[in-house]
Write an enzyme that holds these catalytic residues in place. Structure first.
Site, PDB file in Angstrom:
ATOM      1  CG  PHE A 154       1.917  29.802 -14.731  1.00 47.84           C
ATOM      2  CD1 PHE A 154       2.822  31.888 -15.414  1.00 47.84           C
ATOM      3  CD2 PHE A 154       2.947  28.933 -15.084  1.00 47.84           C
ATOM      4  CE1 PHE A 154       4.246  31.290 -16.515  1.00 47.84           C
ATOM      5  CE2 PHE A 154       4.074  29.185 -15.797  1.00 47.84           C
ATOM      6  CZ  PHE A 154       4.615  30.005 -16.400  1.00 47.84           C
ATOM      7  CE  LYS A 178      -5.293  24.650  -8.284  1.00 43.53           C
ATOM      8  NZ  LYS A 178      -4.187  25.614  -8.156  1.00 43.53           N
ATOM      9  CB  CYS A 286       0.479  25.613 -24.441  1.00 49.71           C
ATOM     10  SG  CYS A 286      -1.308  27.008 -24.757  1.00 49.71           S
TER      11      CYS A 286
HETATM   12  P1  NAD Z   1       1.192  22.837 -14.037  1.00 46.75           P
HETATM   13  O1  NAD Z   1       1.093  21.875 -14.501  1.00 46.75           O
HETATM   14  O2  NAD Z   1       2.851  23.327 -13.039  1.00 46.75           O
HETATM   15  O3  NAD Z   1      -0.138  23.658 -13.038  1.00 46.75           O
HETATM   16  C1  NAD Z   1      -0.833  23.488 -13.829  1.00 46.75           C
HETATM   17  C2  NAD Z   1      -2.488  23.314 -12.648  1.00 46.75           C
HETATM   18  O4  NAD Z   1      -2.265  22.536 -12.013  1.00 46.75           O
HETATM   19  C3  NAD Z   1      -1.695  24.601 -11.550  1.00 46.75           C
HETATM   20  O5  NAD Z   1      -3.486  24.802 -11.166  1.00 46.75           O
HETATM   21  C4  NAD Z   1      -1.174  23.652 -10.549  1.00 46.75           C
HETATM   22  O6  NAD Z   1      -1.712  24.163  -9.171  1.00 46.75           O
HETATM   23  C5  NAD Z   1      -1.742  22.222 -10.297  1.00 46.75           C
HETATM   24  N1  NAD Z   1      -0.790  21.465 -11.066  1.00 46.75           N
HETATM   25  C6  NAD Z   1       0.611  21.529 -10.790  1.00 46.75           C
HETATM   26  N2  NAD Z   1       1.439  20.375  -9.875  1.00 46.75           N
HETATM   27  C7  NAD Z   1       0.328  19.607  -9.392  1.00 46.75           C
HETATM   28  C8  NAD Z   1       0.503  18.266  -9.259  1.00 46.75           C
HETATM   29  N3  NAD Z   1       1.731  17.541  -8.932  1.00 46.75           N
HETATM   30  N4  NAD Z   1      -0.969  17.864  -8.892  1.00 46.75           N
HETATM   31  C9  NAD Z   1      -2.226  18.105  -9.088  1.00 46.75           C
HETATM   32  N5  NAD Z   1      -2.270  19.798  -9.481  1.00 46.75           N
HETATM   33  C10 NAD Z   1      -1.153  20.070  -9.879  1.00 46.75           C
HETATM   34  O7  NAD Z   1       1.615  23.920 -15.188  1.00 46.75           O
HETATM   35  P2  NAD Z   1       1.914  25.395 -15.226  1.00 46.75           P
HETATM   36  O8  NAD Z   1       3.371  25.775 -14.757  1.00 46.75           O
HETATM   37  O9  NAD Z   1       0.982  26.022 -14.370  1.00 46.75           O
HETATM   38  O10 NAD Z   1       1.376  26.071 -16.643  1.00 46.75           O
HETATM   39  C11 NAD Z   1       2.559  25.955 -17.557  1.00 46.75           C
HETATM   40  C12 NAD Z   1       2.239  24.839 -18.420  1.00 46.75           C
HETATM   41  O11 NAD Z   1       0.667  24.421 -18.705  1.00 46.75           O
HETATM   42  C13 NAD Z   1       2.991  24.325 -20.229  1.00 46.75           C
HETATM   43  O12 NAD Z   1       3.490  22.488 -19.739  1.00 46.75           O
HETATM   44  C14 NAD Z   1       2.115  24.384 -20.423  1.00 46.75           C
HETATM   45  O13 NAD Z   1       2.175  24.364 -22.106  1.00 46.75           O
HETATM   46  C15 NAD Z   1       0.880  23.989 -20.735  1.00 46.75           C
HETATM   47  N6  NAD Z   1       0.112  25.060 -20.967  1.00 46.75           N
HETATM   48  C16 NAD Z   1      -0.629  24.142 -21.684  1.00 46.75           C
HETATM   49  C17 NAD Z   1      -2.358  24.610 -22.820  1.00 46.75           C
HETATM   50  C18 NAD Z   1      -2.543  23.755 -23.589  1.00 46.75           C
HETATM   51  O14 NAD Z   1      -3.892  24.206 -24.063  1.00 46.75           O
HETATM   52  N7  NAD Z   1      -2.572  22.486 -23.933  1.00 46.75           N
HETATM   53  C19 NAD Z   1      -2.244  26.084 -22.379  1.00 46.75           C
HETATM   54  C20 NAD Z   1      -1.635  25.875 -21.704  1.00 46.75           C
HETATM   55  C21 NAD Z   1      -0.692  26.008 -20.778  1.00 46.75           C
END
Ligand code: NAD
Length: 501
Positions: A154, A178, A286
């Site tokens: 997000f 997605k 992140c």
């Molecule tokens: P999230 O892991 O909850 O969701 C990421 C994606 O995975 C979304 O599209 C979501 O719909 C999907 N998803 C969520 N739960 C799932 C599951 N159980 N099974 C399959 N798919 C699932 O992350 P978020 O809250 O949207 O974003 C924040 C996180 O992203 C933080 O941990 C942040 O550090 C990380 N992030 C990392 C980077 C990087 O470059 N390493 C960059 C941006 C964000």
């Protein structure tokens, strides 16, 4: 008059597709707390239809596209994103909550990846060796994989997808995105811009949804590769499941980024950096700094400087030009982040600034607000240090020596970004060599690499071998082939001027 919020569907085969049979989730305006849209959560059958449509488009059009056609579509797409930068940024503000400047900045960083991808004719070149044996030449090709998928978080609803699809499409693949179910609108608008730029229908697809949609992509036989960015537990799940299904995977996970401040640092600069990198985008980055490691007597001098700067910060709705920090993305996330203040006190740390005391801006009482929070006397092992908080909470750890600071950073399982603040070149050089983190800043708090370098962390911040964008992306989204050839010396005549047409 019907006042129900609009229902967002998908983008499949070059057009919007509604999905009324699917369950729908709520999309909020974080500044007001109001539900502004509903978004479809695709069932596996819809994902299958989307991937099959993408595969057909790839086979019938994009697979055979010339390098010139691809770079022309990318140039046209770049012009359109630039023309609609402000519109995209406002969409992001309305669903994510970050301030307009910040949203504009993320669109700009995405545009830079498109600009890099415009150079695909050069980037996708192979090598050629003449006369490897008598009359025999050898050369290498890099060919597209087919349909590749991107699953995104997000916190950067435009930039993170744009880390992936410009290069995936430039390399000749079809791309199925997605996006996050929390802020899906930017992706749907970007799909329209691709169509306007002349990308053939079906080459760029958006399927909205949650876990079911993700799992359907991870198992789909026609998805050749998966790029994921999100939290570490989901990144691990994506990596394990998709590799079990024989796919190429890069899964970028969560982070806990430290800023190490040595006693010889310019502390005014370090305090500015800690506040900008800790509270920018309400800490939902992140690459945000979530812990300051103060070496020697730095803590006594730096904490008051940070406190002073926090007192001047303007927290407000993202479209208010005075606001420097917006609300958090959802009420649930705000409550989870705020809960870490009690946890810190229970574990023996000291709350210096408590963001829960901020009053909501007038007219925005139901928004997901939390002011900047500062916690001092944090020690390794405390939950505020061990866990990713992903909000405007900055911890200060005080250590005696440079070696102890390195240990604090390297002992955590995350390895996304870090920074050292010092005026000693030798110490900075030692830090860049000894720190077990993928992206390092020297007097730079958020060292996000430019589009032409790869972005990615180490350890639990990335599962897989290749990082995103830069030349790593060309490698990730293509397969290598080496040809060894022998030809007899017979060629016809062709006197026309050679062109691409
Ligand atoms: P999230 O892991 O909850 O969701 C990421 C994606 O995975 C979304 O599209 C979501 O719909 C999907 N998803 C969520 N739960 C799932 C599951 N159980 N099974 C399959 N798919 C699932 O992350 P978020 O809250 O949207 O974003 C924040 C996180 O992203 C933080 O941990 C942040 O550090 C990380 N992030 C990392 C980077 C990087 O470059 N390493 C960059 C941006 C964000």
């Amino acid at each position: 008059m019907n006042t129900d919020p609009p229902r967002l569907g998908h983008w499949i085969g070059g057009k919007p597709v509604s999905d009324d049979a699917a369950p729908h989730g709520e999309v909020f305006d974080p500044a007001t707390g109001a539900v502004t849209k509903h978004v479809a959560f695709a069932r596996a059958g819809t994902v299958d239809e989307a991937v099959r449509t993408a595969r057909e488009a790839w086979t019938s059009t994009w697979r055979r596209s010339t390098l010139t056609q691809r770079s022309r579509v990318l140039f046209a797409f770049r012009e359109l994103v630039v023309a609609h930068r402000d519109e995209l940024a406002r969409l992001i503000v309305s669903e994510h909550g970050k301030v307009l400047d910040d949203a504009t900045g993320e669109v700009q960083r995405g545009i830079e990846v498109v600009e890099f991808a415009c150079g695909i004719p050069h980037l996708q070149k192979g090598a050629f060796s003449e006369q490897v044996s008598t009359g025999i030449d050898s050369y290498s090709l890099r060919q597209p994989l087919g349909v590749v998928a991107g699953i995104t978080p997000f916190n950067f609803p435009a930039m993170v997808p744009m880390w992936m699809f410009p290069l995936a499409i430039a390399c000749g693949n079809a791309f199925v995105l997605k996006p996050s179910e929390k802020d899906p609108s930017a992706s749907l608008r970007i799909a329209e811009l691709w169509a306007e730029a002349g990308l053939p229908d079906g080459v760029f697809t958006v399927v909205n949804g949650g876990r079911e949609a993700v799992d359907a992509l991870l198992a789909h036989p026609d998805v050749a590769a998966v790029s994921f960015v999100g939290s570490t537990p989901v990144a691990r799940h994506v990596f394990t499941t998709a590799t079990e299904h024989g796919k190429r995977v890069q899964a970028l996970g969560g982070a806990k980024n430290h800023m190490v401040v040595l006693p010889d640092a310019d502390l005014g600069l370090a305090a500015d950096a800690a506040v900008s990198a800790g509270y920018g985008s309400a800490g939902e980055r992140c690459m945000a700094i979530s812990a300051v490691v103060a070496v020697g007597d730095v803590g006594d001098r730096l904490v008051p400087l940070i406190e002073e700067r926090i007192a001047g910060l303007q927290v407000g709705p993202g479209l208010d030009p005075r606001a420097e920090m917006g609300p958090l993305v959802t009420r649930e996330h705000r409550d989870r982040v705020a809960g870490y203040l009690d946890i810190a006190v229970e574990d023996g740390a000291r709350v210096v600034v408590d963001g829960r005391t901020m009053s909501a801006p007038a007219g925005h009482e139901d928004g997901f607000w939390l002011g900047p929070c500062l916690i001092d006397d944090v020690r390794p092992g405390m939950r505020v240090h061990a866990e990713e908080i992903f909000g405007p909470v900055l911890s200060v750890l005080r250590v005696d020596s440079y070696d102890a600071a390195i240990e604090v950073v390297n002992d955590l399982p995350y390895g996304n970004g870090t920074a050292v603040f010092t005026s000693d070149g030798g110490a900075a050089r030692r830090f860049q060599s000894e720190i077990e983190v993928g992206m390092v800043g020297i007097n730079v708090p958020i060292p996000v690499p430019m589009a032409y370098y790869p972005f990615g962390g180490w350890k639990d911040s990335l599962f897989g071998d290749t990082h995103v964008h830069g030349t790593d992306a060309v490698h990730f989204y293509t397969r290598g082939k080496v040809v060894t050839s022998r030809w007899s010396d017979r060629a016809g005549l062709r006197l026309q001027f050679p062109t691409n047409e």
